[in-house]
Design an enzyme around this catalytic site. Sequence first.
Site, PDB file in Angstrom:
ATOM      1  N   GLU A 334       3.494   8.152  -8.956  1.00  9.95           N
ATOM      2  CA  GLU A 334       4.299   7.691  -8.885  1.00  9.95           C
ATOM      3  C   GLU A 334       5.182   5.685  -8.112  1.00  9.95           C
ATOM      4  OE1 GLU A 334       7.089   9.093  -5.185  1.00  9.95           O
ATOM      5  OE2 GLU A 334       5.077  10.341  -5.219  1.00  9.95           O
ATOM      6  N   ASN A 393      12.297   6.957  -8.526  1.00  6.56           N
ATOM      7  CA  ASN A 393      13.340   7.788  -7.966  1.00  6.56           C
ATOM      8  C   ASN A 393      14.556   7.693  -8.179  1.00  6.56           C
ATOM      9  OD1 ASN A 393      11.083   9.232  -5.579  1.00  6.56           O
ATOM     10  ND2 ASN A 393      10.720   6.697  -4.592  1.00  6.56           N
ATOM     11  N   GLU A 425      12.714  11.539 -10.820  1.00  9.84           N
ATOM     12  CA  GLU A 425      12.014  12.238  -9.499  1.00  9.84           C
ATOM     13  C   GLU A 425      13.232  12.256  -8.500  1.00  9.84           C
ATOM     14  OE1 GLU A 425       8.665  12.075  -5.651  1.00  9.84           O
ATOM     15  OE2 GLU A 425       8.385  11.503  -7.431  1.00  9.84           O
ATOM     16  N   ASP A 455      11.297  16.896  -5.536  1.00  9.85           N
ATOM     17  CA  ASP A 455      10.803  16.422  -5.307  1.00  9.85           C
ATOM     18  C   ASP A 455      10.324  17.171  -3.664  1.00  9.85           C
ATOM     19  OD1 ASP A 455       8.892  14.470  -3.961  1.00  9.85           O
ATOM     20  OD2 ASP A 455      10.102  13.032  -3.241  1.00  9.85           O
ATOM     21  N   GLU A 512       1.183  17.086  -4.006  1.00  6.54           N
ATOM     22  CA  GLU A 512       1.567  15.417  -3.419  1.00  6.54           C
ATOM     23  C   GLU A 512       0.327  15.585  -1.462  1.00  6.54           C
ATOM     24  OE1 GLU A 512       4.745  13.288  -2.295  1.00  6.54           O
ATOM     25  OE2 GLU A 512       5.863  14.890  -1.624  1.00  6.54           O
TER      26      GLU A 512
END
Length: 858
Positions: A334, A393, A425, A455, A512
């Site tokens: 990520e 993101n 995401e 997310d 996560e």
Amino acid sequence: MLFERKVLVVEDNEINRAALCVILSSQYTVLEAENGEQALLLLEKYREGISLVLLDIVMPVMDGYTFLKHLKADHRLNSIPVIVTTSNNSEADEVAALSHGATDFITKPYRAQVILHRAASIIRLRETSALIHQIQYDRVTGVYSKEYFCQQVRDILFRNPEVKYDILCSDIEDFKLINDTFGMAAGDRLLRQVAELCTQRLEDHGICGRLSADQFACLLEHREDYADEMFTQSDSRINSGFGAQNVTMKYGIYAVEDREISVEQMCDRALLAAHSIKGKYGKHFALYDDKLRGTLLRRQAITDGMETALATGQFEVYLQPKYQIRDGRLAGAEALVRWNHPEWGLQPPAEFIPIFERNGFITKLDQYVWERVCALLQEWDRKGYPSINISVNVSRMDIYNTDLADVLTGLVRRHGLSPSRLHLEITESAYTDTSRQLIETLGALRRLGFVIEMDDFGSGYSSLNMLTEMPVDVLKLDMKFIQTEITRPTGQGILRFIVDLARWMKLSVVAEGVETREQLERLQNDGCDYAQGYYFAKPMPVGNFVSVLTAQAPPTNMENSPPAGPADRMDRALLVADEDEEYRAQVHRTFSDRFKVREAGSYEEAVKILGSHPYQISAVILSLTLQGGADILTAVQKERGAWETPCIATGPLDMELERSAMELGAADYAAKPHSQESLRRRALRAMSIHTLQVRMRSLQDESCTDTMTGLLNRRGLYTIAEAPRHASSFAVYLFELDDLKKFNEKYGYVEGDHLILHFASLLRAHTRADDVLVRMGGDEFLVVMRHISSMEAAHKKETAILRAYYESRYADPDLVACFAGTALWNAEEPLDEIIRRAREAMYAAKAGGKDECLLRKG
């Protein structure tokens, strides 16, 4: 015409009606009615789509006055202007028409230019008035709009310079959750209740406006007696009007002292006060003060510096590895962003991302990160590194960029990447809005080949309804959700349900924030696919991630992954040792899509391949009925090691032979006859387990290391202490950075971390490669040096390290002094005893004070 205005002519006389239609039809769409009753039916049909009514007074069925009465009583229609037409030119008739709500009055016979001029003027006036109303008043609640509220506040403050005022702002906690649970209509009803309560409380002593979704602002005369009771009463009234639901309001108050700042800034200060108590039970209001002012100034400094930071490369991409749970292999990363400010140091995203999302700069920052990630993937492909995907993101403001698809497809095309390499995401701020545009945009990106990740699922903002509506490929579980689930007994949480639901919807699941082995095992048992978090690795600079990426061997266990290419097969080999040539050929065909298959028909051939094969032997399939088969199994363990090469033993259905094989280290036993499909599954499963074991052993090594400095931690120290020691004399040093807390309070925790890293580097520079360096805790370090047999030699090295510290740029003796204690260790005494003696020596040095410490280092 793009927009046609409609005029309704209500006239019982057909000739007069036709005359009006001829005059008006050149500029308007004309509707006709013979009486008031027909006119009302047309109005019900077109409502505010009718711009003007021309009305005769004397008509059968329903006359003009009765029509006007019905029209003005209907709030949906009463804003439509009416021109009364009559043959009488008396003042009494005109007054009667106007008193019933008519806008204008004209007499017969009709004069075309007069009628057209008056119609155009009245329609224009009505449209201008409606536009002004829309600008001045909030459509949902009826209170002032944000812009008009600010204008009115400016005027009031200017007209009343001697009067003290307060700005009071309110915010509804979890308003998004209310909308999700009860629907948008219920949410709007709640907003109207809040607005009504505000205006009732203020009466003529202030004004109220709606700033945004659930935020209201009031200007009222200053008071000193704000108390919780005032606000709890308001909450009770709101809840009683909302069906006794538990709606919680937070209020912030800014006493208007600086009239030079904008009204928007005044509201920001009041809202900042309200936000400071969000989530705090029993706290209903907060006053803006100097502490909050510091927060606001910090926000402003961040805003002022953001453009320069982007232009000068202060934003750095960090990567957090993502691992496949079933085999512990690196599956991707990520992309996160850090701000390496020249004065403030390394800033975490929580410091600036929320501000950028509010001011819109997030779109520029996101595109910078996307560009950087694509460039990295292209560079790694060119260097031949393992191919992975990276999640980036995408914020709410990105979604509403109509060029988003073009920007992203242009990026991947320019860097020669498949869109599937870039996982998008969707951040919390984006998917709190399940608008049609969001769903359509994500659907379009998905069709282009991008992978969509949701997310923070389970954070409280996401919902199953969202999951069914949004086009997604990957579900990312929120770390707080993971931590909560682990506290529940197996089978009593909803983690398994979520994973099963994702399976049914053909979604992958990523967890996560995984921090412990217990969490990992629970996720593995519940079927989660991927994990990331501090248990594996923190977010790291690109250079560090490259080391992780290149250290990983090519995958050997992904049954559902695409067949390996020729180059991949040349890197990995599988040995089949069996006396049956046909069986060896079958195995060759079964595994040739993934491995370079080597065959051995005898003990000698097998041992030769094991000892000299230049490629990685990923697995051995060994017949125990081959002469010397058991010896080959032993040779596998000796030559390759049990940690390196899993071995699948084959043979007849014989429980004793199977037991013997497992005792000798075989990973599995496949009784003959068996299908090649069964053998393939066994082999790939054994390789998967083997890879996970390797990863777990690596993690055990990592658990002995301090993640910040790279030195050993306490666990690592005691692990090494258990190993045999060949040297007969050691010096043990204990160092403490005294008053590190004060340093952090003065310069910030980022600078405190830099100080710790600097001291770790200083220790490395003044020790040998085989010395033991340990970070014992936050501010305490331990060094074990070999081959030092006298206290004189030990103190000489201690003094050199302390002098180096005090000469460094980080030394601030007024805040952080460095003290040390030393003890000799003959390797026979317990380590804890030596550490105790070193600590006593350090305490003695501290008792001498900082002046003595500095004198000693001079």
